[in-house]
Design a protein around this motif. Sequence first.
Motif: not given
Length: 147
Positions: A120-129
């Motif tokens: 939904e918020l278009k997070w990248g890999w780093f933000k998800k982690r």
Amino acid sequence: TNEFRVVGGDGYHIALHTEVAQDYTVPHRPGAIDTRVAKHLTSAYGDRAKVVTRIAEDKKLGQRLARGHPQIEAEVAYAARYEYCTGVEDFLTRRTRLAFLDVRAAEQALPRVVEIMAKELKWGWFKKRKELHQGKELLKTFANGTT
């Protein structure tokens, strides 16, 4: 306060959960929505429960986030889209209060909440982690009885 309008209150009535249950098509299995889920959605969102169920139908986000609890995946998307929810901690503590109600259920829901919010918020890999790690750390404080 009688004159103050609340989001979700305009179309609310005591039997709204029956309308929600009857109008909702469960995307992951045949049949109607569970009554407990319908009651939860209408008590939490009022007439906006229909928006949540529409998201569930359109995006196939109708699964429960945790076994034994009525919160469904579409609530994550709804919170991100319409309630300015920007993080996992916000969702698990303030939007659903699942962290307060059942830490194990919140732990079970955490990876899926991260996945949906990321989309939904278009997070990248780093933000998800980062969100996953912060969520785990937060839930440890609840499990240990300290906040």
